[in-house]
Design an enzyme around this catalytic site. Structure first.
Site, PDB file in Angstrom:
ATOM      1  N   HIS A  99     -22.172   8.906  30.415  1.00  0.00           N
ATOM      2  CA  HIS A  99     -21.825   7.710  29.661  1.00  0.00           C
ATOM      3  C   HIS A  99     -20.590   7.062  30.285  1.00  0.00           C
ATOM      4  O   HIS A  99     -19.711   7.749  30.806  1.00  0.00           O
ATOM      5  CB  HIS A  99     -21.545   8.062  28.199  1.00  0.00           C
ATOM      6  CG  HIS A  99     -21.493   6.860  27.308  1.00  0.00           C
ATOM      7  ND1 HIS A  99     -22.610   6.124  26.991  1.00  0.00           N
ATOM      8  CD2 HIS A  99     -20.451   6.245  26.703  1.00  0.00           C
ATOM      9  CE1 HIS A  99     -22.253   5.115  26.199  1.00  0.00           C
ATOM     10  NE2 HIS A  99     -20.952   5.159  26.016  1.00  0.00           N
TER      11      HIS A  99
ATOM     12  N   HIS B  12     -18.309  -0.347  25.093  1.00  0.00           N
ATOM     13  CA  HIS B  12     -19.439   0.310  25.748  1.00  0.00           C
ATOM     14  C   HIS B  12     -20.725   0.017  24.991  1.00  0.00           C
ATOM     15  O   HIS B  12     -20.698  -0.502  23.873  1.00  0.00           O
ATOM     16  CB  HIS B  12     -19.199   1.821  25.814  1.00  0.00           C
ATOM     17  CG  HIS B  12     -19.122   2.467  24.467  1.00  0.00           C
ATOM     18  ND1 HIS B  12     -20.033   3.405  24.038  1.00  0.00           N
ATOM     19  CD2 HIS B  12     -18.259   2.305  23.422  1.00  0.00           C
ATOM     20  CE1 HIS B  12     -19.716   3.798  22.796  1.00  0.00           C
ATOM     21  NE2 HIS B  12     -18.645   3.143  22.413  1.00  0.00           N
TER      22      HIS B  12
ATOM     23  N   CYS C 186     -25.562   1.984  28.864  1.00  0.00           N
ATOM     24  CA  CYS C 186     -24.122   1.996  29.149  1.00  0.00           C
ATOM     25  C   CYS C 186     -23.775   1.493  30.544  1.00  0.00           C
ATOM     26  O   CYS C 186     -22.919   0.626  30.710  1.00  0.00           O
ATOM     27  CB  CYS C 186     -23.515   3.367  28.882  1.00  0.00           C
ATOM     28  SG  CYS C 186     -24.098   4.680  29.985  1.00  0.00           S
TER      29      CYS C 186
END
Length: 158
Positions: free
Chosen positions: A109, A126, A57
């Site tokens: 994340h 993402h 990510c």
């Protein structure tokens, strides 16, 4: 030549959401950023990878922002300290970073805002651990329960 604006116009301008106040340069940069990010849809996820064929990510966000000449730190926790905080999701703009974590704590994340709805929900791109680079919606239960916050990078000092 200075022109005085009527109070109603000033009030209207101040009430606009932040996305409506974006400078033309910032809008162009955000458009370029999102376009570059979308070119990687479908790239696979691999922990520790920063592209271009596989990403984790934060490797993805750092890789895409590098396209604009902006250097982001390597981890999502470090990226969460860059730019300026956005307190209200209704003030999000395309190109902003959004952060997620377990039970809404401890960033683990990061993604990039693609679009924002008037209710403050947003779509973001993402590198998903299970499906690679993709676009998801913040209103999905999985993401809404994990949303921690957002940071503005474009148009700010990092």
């Amino acid at each position: 030549m200075n022109v005085a604006l009527p109070d109603q116009l000033i009030d209207l301008m101040e009430s606009l959401p932040a996305s409506a106040k974006m400078s033309a340069l910032d809008k162009t940069m955000a458009t370029d950023l999102i376009s570059a990010a979308k070119q990687h849809i479908g790239a696979r996820y691999r922990s520790g990878s920063s592209g271009p064929s596989a990403f984790d990510c934060s490797g993805f966000t750092a890789y895409v922002f590098k396209h604009l000449g902006i250097s982001l730190k390597r981890s999502s926790k470090e990226q969460h300290k860059q730019g300026s905080a956005i307190d209200n999701s209704k003030d999000l703009q395309p190109g902003d970073l959004v952060f997620f974590g377990r039970r809404g704590r401890n960033v683990n994340h990061v993604g990039i805002v693609v679009d924002v709805e008037s209710d403050g929900t947003f779509q973001f791109i993402h590198a998903s651990t299970s499906r690679g680079v993709r676009i998801d919606d913040s209103s999905d239960d999985y993401w809404s329960l994990r949303f921690i916050g957002a940071r503005r990078i474009i148009g700010t000092e990092i």
